[in-house]
Write a protein that holds these residues in place. Sequence first.
Motif, PDB file in Angstrom:
ATOM      1  N   VAL A  30       2.538  20.710  19.080  1.00  0.00           N
ATOM      2  CA  VAL A  30       3.411  20.521  17.916  1.00  0.00           C
ATOM      3  C   VAL A  30       3.056  19.303  17.067  1.00  0.00           C
ATOM      4  O   VAL A  30       3.064  19.390  15.826  1.00  0.00           O
ATOM      5  CB  VAL A  30       4.888  20.461  18.361  1.00  0.00           C
ATOM      6  CG1 VAL A  30       5.795  20.040  17.215  1.00  0.00           C
ATOM      7  CG2 VAL A  30       5.317  21.829  18.892  1.00  0.00           C
ATOM      8  N   PRO A  31       2.725  18.135  17.661  1.00  0.00           N
ATOM      9  CA  PRO A  31       2.415  16.971  16.813  1.00  0.00           C
ATOM     10  C   PRO A  31       1.238  17.192  15.864  1.00  0.00           C
ATOM     11  O   PRO A  31       1.072  16.438  14.906  1.00  0.00           O
ATOM     12  CB  PRO A  31       2.090  15.880  17.834  1.00  0.00           C
ATOM     13  CG  PRO A  31       2.810  16.288  19.063  1.00  0.00           C
ATOM     14  CD  PRO A  31       2.713  17.776  19.088  1.00  0.00           C
ATOM     15  N   TYR A  32       0.438  18.211  16.117  1.00  0.00           N
ATOM     16  CA  TYR A  32      -0.748  18.462  15.292  1.00  0.00           C
ATOM     17  C   TYR A  32      -0.592  19.708  14.406  1.00  0.00           C
ATOM     18  O   TYR A  32      -1.538  20.136  13.757  1.00  0.00           O
ATOM     19  CB  TYR A  32      -1.982  18.629  16.189  1.00  0.00           C
ATOM     20  CG  TYR A  32      -2.143  17.490  17.166  1.00  0.00           C
ATOM     21  CD1 TYR A  32      -2.661  16.269  16.749  1.00  0.00           C
ATOM     22  CD2 TYR A  32      -1.751  17.618  18.490  1.00  0.00           C
ATOM     23  CE1 TYR A  32      -2.794  15.211  17.633  1.00  0.00           C
ATOM     24  CE2 TYR A  32      -1.886  16.568  19.379  1.00  0.00           C
ATOM     25  CZ  TYR A  32      -2.407  15.363  18.954  1.00  0.00           C
ATOM     26  OH  TYR A  32      -2.533  14.317  19.835  1.00  0.00           O
ATOM     27  N   MET A  33       0.603  20.290  14.404  1.00  0.00           N
ATOM     28  CA  MET A  33       0.832  21.521  13.655  1.00  0.00           C
ATOM     29  C   MET A  33       1.581  21.261  12.350  1.00  0.00           C
ATOM     30  O   MET A  33       2.371  20.330  12.243  1.00  0.00           O
ATOM     31  CB  MET A  33       1.621  22.519  14.516  1.00  0.00           C
ATOM     32  CG  MET A  33       0.902  22.954  15.784  1.00  0.00           C
ATOM     33  SD  MET A  33       1.918  24.055  16.805  1.00  0.00           S
ATOM     34  CE  MET A  33       1.900  25.549  15.798  1.00  0.00           C
ATOM     35  N   TYR A  58      16.992  14.985  12.018  1.00  0.00           N
ATOM     36  CA  TYR A  58      15.845  14.396  11.326  1.00  0.00           C
ATOM     37  C   TYR A  58      15.893  14.747   9.839  1.00  0.00           C
ATOM     38  O   TYR A  58      16.256  15.865   9.456  1.00  0.00           O
ATOM     39  CB  TYR A  58      14.542  14.894  11.940  1.00  0.00           C
ATOM     40  CG  TYR A  58      14.392  14.509  13.393  1.00  0.00           C
ATOM     41  CD1 TYR A  58      13.909  13.254  13.758  1.00  0.00           C
ATOM     42  CD2 TYR A  58      14.754  15.396  14.407  1.00  0.00           C
ATOM     43  CE1 TYR A  58      13.783  12.895  15.091  1.00  0.00           C
ATOM     44  CE2 TYR A  58      14.636  15.046  15.742  1.00  0.00           C
ATOM     45  CZ  TYR A  58      14.154  13.797  16.082  1.00  0.00           C
ATOM     46  OH  TYR A  58      14.043  13.441  17.397  1.00  0.00           O
ATOM     47  N   GLU A  59      15.500  13.782   9.007  1.00  0.00           N
ATOM     48  CA  GLU A  59      15.536  13.967   7.562  1.00  0.00           C
ATOM     49  C   GLU A  59      14.354  14.784   7.055  1.00  0.00           C
ATOM     50  O   GLU A  59      14.446  15.466   6.040  1.00  0.00           O
ATOM     51  CB  GLU A  59      15.542  12.606   6.855  1.00  0.00           C
ATOM     52  CG  GLU A  59      16.806  11.793   7.105  1.00  0.00           C
ATOM     53  CD  GLU A  59      18.041  12.464   6.519  1.00  0.00           C
ATOM     54  OE1 GLU A  59      17.906  13.154   5.488  1.00  0.00           O
ATOM     55  OE2 GLU A  59      19.133  12.300   7.098  1.00  0.00           O
ATOM     56  N   SER A  60      13.237  14.712   7.764  1.00  0.00           N
ATOM     57  CA  SER A  60      12.032  15.401   7.300  1.00  0.00           C
ATOM     58  C   SER A  60      11.217  15.877   8.491  1.00  0.00           C
ATOM     59  O   SER A  60      11.399  15.423   9.632  1.00  0.00           O
ATOM     60  CB  SER A  60      11.169  14.468   6.446  1.00  0.00           C
ATOM     61  OG  SER A  60      10.654  13.408   7.241  1.00  0.00           O
ATOM     62  N   TYR A  61      10.286  16.792   8.221  1.00  0.00           N
ATOM     63  CA  TYR A  61       9.408  17.278   9.282  1.00  0.00           C
ATOM     64  C   TYR A  61       8.476  16.167   9.754  1.00  0.00           C
ATOM     65  O   TYR A  61       8.166  16.065  10.940  1.00  0.00           O
ATOM     66  CB  TYR A  61       8.587  18.469   8.776  1.00  0.00           C
ATOM     67  CG  TYR A  61       7.620  18.985   9.819  1.00  0.00           C
ATOM     68  CD1 TYR A  61       8.081  19.551  11.000  1.00  0.00           C
ATOM     69  CD2 TYR A  61       6.242  18.879   9.630  1.00  0.00           C
ATOM     70  CE1 TYR A  61       7.200  19.999  11.974  1.00  0.00           C
ATOM     71  CE2 TYR A  61       5.356  19.333  10.587  1.00  0.00           C
ATOM     72  CZ  TYR A  61       5.842  19.893  11.766  1.00  0.00           C
ATOM     73  OH  TYR A  61       4.969  20.333  12.729  1.00  0.00           O
ATOM     74  N   THR A  62       8.066  15.307   8.823  1.00  0.00           N
ATOM     75  CA  THR A  62       7.179  14.196   9.179  1.00  0.00           C
ATOM     76  C   THR A  62       7.846  13.267  10.189  1.00  0.00           C
ATOM     77  O   THR A  62       7.231  12.849  11.174  1.00  0.00           O
ATOM     78  CB  THR A  62       6.788  13.396   7.922  1.00  0.00           C
ATOM     79  OG1 THR A  62       6.123  14.259   7.011  1.00  0.00           O
ATOM     80  CG2 THR A  62       5.881  12.234   8.284  1.00  0.00           C
ATOM     81  N   ARG A  65       8.062  15.150  13.606  1.00  0.00           N
ATOM     82  CA  ARG A  65       6.760  15.269  14.256  1.00  0.00           C
ATOM     83  C   ARG A  65       6.308  13.930  14.842  1.00  0.00           C
ATOM     84  O   ARG A  65       5.734  13.881  15.933  1.00  0.00           O
ATOM     85  CB  ARG A  65       5.713  15.795  13.275  1.00  0.00           C
ATOM     86  CG  ARG A  65       4.380  16.113  13.940  1.00  0.00           C
ATOM     87  CD  ARG A  65       3.459  16.871  13.020  1.00  0.00           C
ATOM     88  NE  ARG A  65       3.114  16.109  11.823  1.00  0.00           N
ATOM     89  CZ  ARG A  65       2.255  16.520  10.897  1.00  0.00           C
ATOM     90  NH1 ARG A  65       1.684  17.720  11.024  1.00  0.00           N
ATOM     91  NH2 ARG A  65       1.988  15.788   9.841  1.00  0.00           N
ATOM     92  N   SER A  66       6.587  12.852  14.127  1.00  0.00           N
ATOM     93  CA  SER A  66       6.231  11.524  14.608  1.00  0.00           C
ATOM     94  C   SER A  66       6.978  11.193  15.896  1.00  0.00           C
ATOM     95  O   SER A  66       6.393  10.728  16.870  1.00  0.00           O
ATOM     96  CB  SER A  66       6.542  10.479  13.534  1.00  0.00           C
ATOM     97  OG  SER A  66       6.299   9.176  14.011  1.00  0.00           O
ATOM     98  N   VAL A  70       5.641  10.743  19.995  1.00  0.00           N
ATOM     99  CA  VAL A  70       5.954   9.591  20.852  1.00  0.00           C
ATOM    100  C   VAL A  70       6.589  10.051  22.155  1.00  0.00           C
ATOM    101  O   VAL A  70       6.220   9.623  23.246  1.00  0.00           O
ATOM    102  CB  VAL A  70       6.900   8.619  20.109  1.00  0.00           C
ATOM    103  CG1 VAL A  70       7.427   7.549  21.073  1.00  0.00           C
ATOM    104  CG2 VAL A  70       6.174   7.966  18.945  1.00  0.00           C
ATOM    105  N   GLU A  71       7.564  10.970  22.050  1.00  0.00           N
ATOM    106  CA  GLU A  71       8.263  11.458  23.242  1.00  0.00           C
ATOM    107  C   GLU A  71       7.321  12.200  24.172  1.00  0.00           C
ATOM    108  O   GLU A  71       7.420  12.105  25.387  1.00  0.00           O
ATOM    109  CB  GLU A  71       9.414  12.381  22.819  1.00  0.00           C
ATOM    110  CG  GLU A  71      10.539  11.685  22.079  1.00  0.00           C
ATOM    111  CD  GLU A  71      11.486  10.962  23.013  1.00  0.00           C
ATOM    112  OE1 GLU A  71      11.307  11.090  24.232  1.00  0.00           O
ATOM    113  OE2 GLU A  71      12.400  10.290  22.529  1.00  0.00           O
ATOM    114  N   SER A  72       6.396  12.970  23.604  1.00  0.00           N
ATOM    115  CA  SER A  72       5.458  13.734  24.419  1.00  0.00           C
ATOM    116  C   SER A  72       4.555  12.811  25.224  1.00  0.00           C
ATOM    117  O   SER A  72       4.300  13.035  26.411  1.00  0.00           O
ATOM    118  CB  SER A  72       4.612  14.642  23.519  1.00  0.00           C
ATOM    119  OG  SER A  72       5.420  15.588  22.862  1.00  0.00           O
TER     120      SER A  72
END
Length: 239
Positions: A30-33, A58-62, A65-66, A70-72
């Motif tokens: 997901v972080p790279y999609m 979250y306000e945005s997809y960015t 994803r960020s 971090v969580e992953s």
Amino acid sequence: MGFFGNIDFNSLSDTDQAIYHYMSSNVEKVPYMRLRDIAKESHTSASSVMRLIRKLGYESYTEFRSQFSVESVESDRFDDALNILSRNHFPRNIESKLNQIIEKIQYCENIVFFGIGASGSICEYAARRFASIGYNSYALIDPTYPILSKLKNTSDNILVTLSVSGMTNEVVEIVNGFRNKDDFTTVAITADINSTLAKMSDFVLDYHVDIKRVKKHEDLTSQIPCIFLIEQLANRLQE
């Protein structure tokens, strides 16, 4: 997983649940999609993915994803830490080795746990643990302490030396003084079965651990495998 917040899964629509299942099953991807990639793979729409992301706070997809990235990474690190006591981090015959040492400890008069630095701290814990189950045990953390004089008129003593590397000069020198003495049996707990300490000891409990040092002399290597072996000895003796 922290990036999904405290959302009630049962309150999600079928579409939301489909997206949720896809992302939770593909945390490494997901972080790279892109947003539309997740929509395509989850058989939903980009707008549906974005609606779920906003429900998650979250306000945005960015932003999502960020945080997901971090969580992953943190989750992977936690899993790696849990694996430190995996059976493949110990030799196949580790239980046989434990039982051989237990046979010696059962009838000994004194147990001396020796180590310096971080290993010395574990020695104090070990001595206390064994004293709690009825054994005369000491922690030797000062290599200049005259332990041989203290135990001069005793017999059937066990010296358990803790050293991750098994190559520390002070440790090797002390243990060398106990070699081939009729009144002492030497045991090494070390991460290196081929170390000097291991080779000069009567029995060895070895394990695998990643060596971590800062500025060469500051040792951050985990002591968990060593503590585990000490507790195995104590628990089996108590049983």
